[in-house]
Design an enzyme around this catalytic site. Structure first.
Site, PDB file in Angstrom:
ATOM      1  N   ARG A 175       0.829  -1.207   0.000  1.00 41.21           N
ATOM      2  CA  ARG A 175       0.000   0.000   0.000  1.00 41.21           C
ATOM      3  C   ARG A 175       0.860   1.252   0.000  1.00 41.21           C
ATOM      4  NH1 ARG A 175      -3.859  -1.171   5.004  1.00 41.21           N
ATOM      5  NH2 ARG A 175      -1.892  -2.079   5.705  1.00 41.21           N
ATOM      6  N   ARG A 232      -2.724 -16.173   1.827  1.00 38.49           N
ATOM      7  CA  ARG A 232      -4.041 -16.717   2.144  1.00 38.49           C
ATOM      8  C   ARG A 232      -4.764 -17.001   0.834  1.00 38.49           C
ATOM      9  NH1 ARG A 232      -2.474 -17.762   6.354  1.00 38.49           N
ATOM     10  NH2 ARG A 232      -3.216 -17.210   8.444  1.00 38.49           N
ATOM     11  N   GLU A 261     -10.288 -24.059   2.304  1.00 41.48           N
ATOM     12  CA  GLU A 261      -9.508 -25.204   2.797  1.00 41.48           C
ATOM     13  C   GLU A 261     -10.346 -26.073   3.736  1.00 41.48           C
ATOM     14  OE1 GLU A 261      -5.982 -23.588   4.567  1.00 41.48           O
ATOM     15  OE2 GLU A 261      -5.325 -22.668   2.700  1.00 41.48           O
ATOM     16  N   HIS A 279      -1.298 -26.422   2.881  1.00 44.14           N
ATOM     17  CA  HIS A 279      -1.066 -25.318   3.831  1.00 44.14           C
ATOM     18  C   HIS A 279      -0.012 -25.708   4.871  1.00 44.14           C
ATOM     19  CE1 HIS A 279      -3.090 -21.563   5.789  1.00 44.14           C
ATOM     20  NE2 HIS A 279      -1.780 -21.574   5.963  1.00 44.14           N
TER      21      HIS A 279
END
Length: 312
Positions: A175, A232, A261, A279
């Site tokens: 950002r 994620r 998931e 993961h």
């Protein structure tokens, strides 16, 4: 805070579960036959919640814990916890930063190399006896390529450091620029993807990054590009990803995380140019032990002093 009553949302290692139960009298929520009924009867007695990035804490659970004074979470991500509601109630939240950076960065580089050199695909090729029939297709060189990193936090910086061993040029998208950073900041994610050979996602999850990587970004990365996700699953528009891979608009993907998931889109399972992991970014014995110890340290610090060591 002596004798604070602890609720553990979901199981972690047997060692950790046993320690929480024996040393802190933690109640295992996942063992309750009727969780909501259990909270309706006993929820008002719990002062500390121990959870994880996987299990989190639903808004309904939070509401059923009116005496809650702290949340200690295992993992870095906290997008499964209703952060705004937690902050409104003034409940401090801790996670386990720093201790998993190196393992996640190691895995990101492993996925990058696997996706580019087609290691997992080549392994399947040999096991299937296809080597006796013909040669394996060519992969992509890793050294000297352009690496785009989305989210240059602790893990992103660790990935960038590793890339120096492969003589990669590095740019990143945040950002805002990172103070004192020597890597090039690219305000446009689309332009970063257009520049990069490999795009690695190490940003947080949550509403601010939901489907940040969409069809436009994937098209910019292009038919020779590789997407690596250790962030994620919610960061990537999975429907757009499947379509881009199927149509050849994206070269390959190497994924440790998914939107739902443990569900993985069936189409991805059939694609040879996709590496799929369950993961396991922080899943080493050394790192998981450090994470457990940090959760316990946060819990003990709150009981002793009413403060958390690693507050979010």
């Amino acid at each position: 805070m002596k004798g604070a009553k602890v609720l553990q949302v979901g199981p972690l290692s047997e060692r950790f579960n046993r320690r929480l139960a024996e040393e802190y009298g933690a109640e295992p929520y996942w063992k309750q036959a009727d969780g909501p009924a259990f909270l309706a009867e006993y929820g008002g007695t719990f002062e500390v919640l121990v959870t994880s990035a996987r299990f989190g804490c639903s808004p309904a659970m939070l509401e059923a814990l009116p005496s809650l004074r702290a949340i200690c979470s295992f993992g870095v991500g906290y997008d499964a916890i209703p952060l705004e509601a937690v902050r409104r109630r003034g409940i401090p939240l801790s996670n386990t930063p720093e201790v998993l950076n190196e393992c996640v960065a190691d895995l990101a580089m492993g996925l990058l190399i696997d996706g580019a050199r087609r290691i997992a695909e080549a392994d399947r090729f040999v096991r299937a006896g296809q080597w006796r029939v013909g040669n394996f297709p060519l992969g992509t060189r890793v050294s000297g390529k352009r690496l785009g990193i989305v989210g240059l936090g602790r893990i992103g910086q660790a990935v960038a450091r590793r890339s120096s061993g492969f003589d990669m040029a590095v740019r990143y998208h945040n950002r805002r620029p990172v103070d004192g950073c020597s890597y090039g900041h690219e305000p446009s994610l689309v332009e970063l993807a257009r520049w990069a050979d490999f795009l690695v996602l190490t940003c947080p999850g949550g509403p601010a990054t939901h489907h940040l990587v969409d069809a436009e970004v994937l098209a910019a990365l292009g038919p020779k590009g590789l997407l690596v996700n250790v962030a994620r699953g919610s960061v990537v528009d999975e429907t757009a990803l499947v379509a881009a891979l199927a149509d050849g608009r994206l070269g390959a993907a190497a994924l440790d995380v998914f939107e739902q998931e443990p569900q993985v889109p069936a189409a991805l399972l059939e694609m040879p140019n996709v590496v799929l992991l369950p993961h396991i970014g922080s899943a080493t014995g050394e790192t998981r032990l450090q994470m457990e110890e940090l959760v316990i340290a946060n819990l003990q610090a709150f009981i002793d002093k009413g403060e958390l060591l690693t507050p979010v």
